[in-house]
Design an enzyme around this catalytic site. Structure first.
Site, PDB file in Angstrom:
ATOM      1  N   LYS A  52       6.817 -72.470   7.395  1.00  0.00           N
ATOM      2  CA  LYS A  52       5.504 -73.212   7.879  1.00  0.00           C
ATOM      3  C   LYS A  52       4.850 -73.055   6.311  1.00  0.00           C
ATOM      4  O   LYS A  52       3.982 -73.792   6.040  1.00  0.00           O
ATOM      5  CB  LYS A  52       5.015 -72.360   9.007  1.00  0.00           C
ATOM      6  CG  LYS A  52       5.459 -72.920  10.247  1.00  0.00           C
ATOM      7  CD  LYS A  52       5.314 -72.137  11.536  1.00  0.00           C
ATOM      8  CE  LYS A  52       6.017 -72.504  12.758  1.00  0.00           C
ATOM      9  NZ  LYS A  52       5.862 -71.744  13.984  1.00  0.00           N
ATOM     10  N   GLN A  96       2.747 -66.708  15.814  1.00  0.00           N
ATOM     11  CA  GLN A  96       4.023 -66.927  15.806  1.00  0.00           C
ATOM     12  C   GLN A  96       4.382 -66.069  16.968  1.00  0.00           C
ATOM     13  O   GLN A  96       4.349 -64.975  17.376  1.00  0.00           O
ATOM     14  CB  GLN A  96       4.844 -66.538  14.715  1.00  0.00           C
ATOM     15  CG  GLN A  96       6.199 -66.690  14.673  1.00  0.00           C
ATOM     16  CD  GLN A  96       6.597 -68.161  14.809  1.00  0.00           C
ATOM     17  OE1 GLN A  96       5.995 -69.184  13.958  1.00  0.00           O
ATOM     18  NE2 GLN A  96       7.617 -68.586  15.700  1.00  0.00           N
ATOM     19  N   ASP A 119      -1.260 -75.440  17.036  1.00  0.00           N
ATOM     20  CA  ASP A 119       0.065 -75.027  17.945  1.00  0.00           C
ATOM     21  C   ASP A 119      -0.158 -75.982  19.090  1.00  0.00           C
ATOM     22  O   ASP A 119       0.826 -76.630  19.738  1.00  0.00           O
ATOM     23  CB  ASP A 119       0.438 -73.850  18.168  1.00  0.00           C
ATOM     24  CG  ASP A 119       1.699 -73.079  17.507  1.00  0.00           C
ATOM     25  OD1 ASP A 119       2.325 -74.228  17.118  1.00  0.00           O
ATOM     26  OD2 ASP A 119       1.858 -71.963  17.369  1.00  0.00           O
TER      27      ASP A 119
END
Ligand code: NDP
Length: 280
Positions: A52, A96, A119
């Site tokens: 990422k 995460q 997200d």
């Protein structure tokens, strides 16, 4: 022979477009920055976080990362999120997953400002998707819509079956297909006559997390098959939820694993980072 949907090439195309957008924004004085938080050092998470950050660098946006020790308390994590919510120079916040067992994921996701929820996991983002309002969309399903569209596959009016009903893949996938005017069925572990249901699909999307479960007897000849699964075989090789060798000869198009859906997830995360500026 089926067309192989090349997620690597399509994700690269998207990243090139984002690179141009990021450069234009920079010219106009707008910097974009993603904050990535990782708790503990789960090996798969380390790889995802690294990719990422590399993605941000590639398209020319900033990233700040917080690699916190496994024993970080929930309150410490929530305090960091509060700080990042308030920071004007941070546009997107990504925590995460999975988090260590002593931290409640739902509480953490809810703590992220929905305007920075790149997200797309915050209940407000999911609710907005459900009622057709603007908001962040979960990256993997959003990437699948791009894969289909950029491969010239018509969605409107098609019979779509989504196998799997998780909050991050199956459910948002079904909502996005509905938004694209497909007729959508969601199947899961309690679905009766599963093969009969999946065999109705013009577009079959599989997200079950079971290596090579889907063989040709689950697939209508000529269907488009999208394989979300990422599994490790005994020899440590990656494989999907679809038995590619068995299914490929009977379908019209299929995504490989690796190189199908996987690369799209990061591309869509980067897209959400660029879009976040509009919401803020
Ligand atoms: P979950 O484990 O959260 O959900 C799996 C779903 O599959 C559940 O709804 C479950 O049904 C259903 N299911 C499980 N076994 C069966 C079965 N035998 N028959 C029918 N349905 C079944 O998984 P995720 O959605 O998070 O992920 C799915 C896969 O996608 C995994 O391999 C994961 O690694 C991969 N993935 C890939 C991503 C990418 O970037 N490419 C991103 C996210 C995930 P029930 O609800 O009834 O239990």
């Amino acid at each position: 022979m089926a067309a192989i949907i090349d997620g690597k090439a399509i994700s690269l195309q998207i990243k090139e477009e984002l690179k141009e957008k990021a450069a234009k924004m920079k010219e106009q004085g707008t910097d974009v920055t993603l904050a990535v938080i990782q708790v503990g050092n789960n090996p798969a998470s380390c790889v995802y976080v690294r990719n990422k950050k590399k993605g941000c660098e590639y398209i020319g946006i900033g990233s700040v990362s917080y690699e916190l020790p496994e024993e970080t308390t929930q309150q410490e994590l929530l305090d960091l999120i509060t700080q990042l919510n308030e920071r004007k120079d941070v546009n997107g916040i990504l925590v995460q997953l999975p988090l260590p067992d002593h931290i409640d994921e739902d509480t953490v996701i809810k703590a992220i400002d929905p305007k920075k929820d790149v997200d797309g996991f915050h209940p407000q983002s999911v609710g907005a998707l459900c009622i057709g309002q603007p908001g962040f969309v979960s990256c993997t399903p959003a990437g699948i819509i791009q894969l289909l569209k950029r491969s010239g596959i018509e969605i409107a009016g098609k019979e779509c079956v989504v196998l799997g009903r998780s909050n991050i893949v199956g459910k948002p996938m079904a909502l996005l297909l509905l938004r694209e005017n497909a007729t959508v069925t969601i199947a899961h572990s309690r679905t009766a006559n599963l093969k009969e249901v999946t065999s109705r699909a013009d577009i079959l999307i599989v997200a079950v997390g079971r290596p090579k479960m889907i063989t040709r007897d689950y697939v209508k000849p000529g269907a488009v098959v999208i394989d979300v699964g990422i599994n490790r075989e005994e020899n440590n090789k990656l494989c999907g939820d679809v038995d590619f060798e068995d299914v490929e000869p009977v379908c019209s198009a299929i995504t490989p694993v690796p190189g199908g859906v996987g690369p799209m997830t990061i591309a869509m995360l980067l897209n959400n980072c660029i879009e976040s500026v509009k919401l803020q």
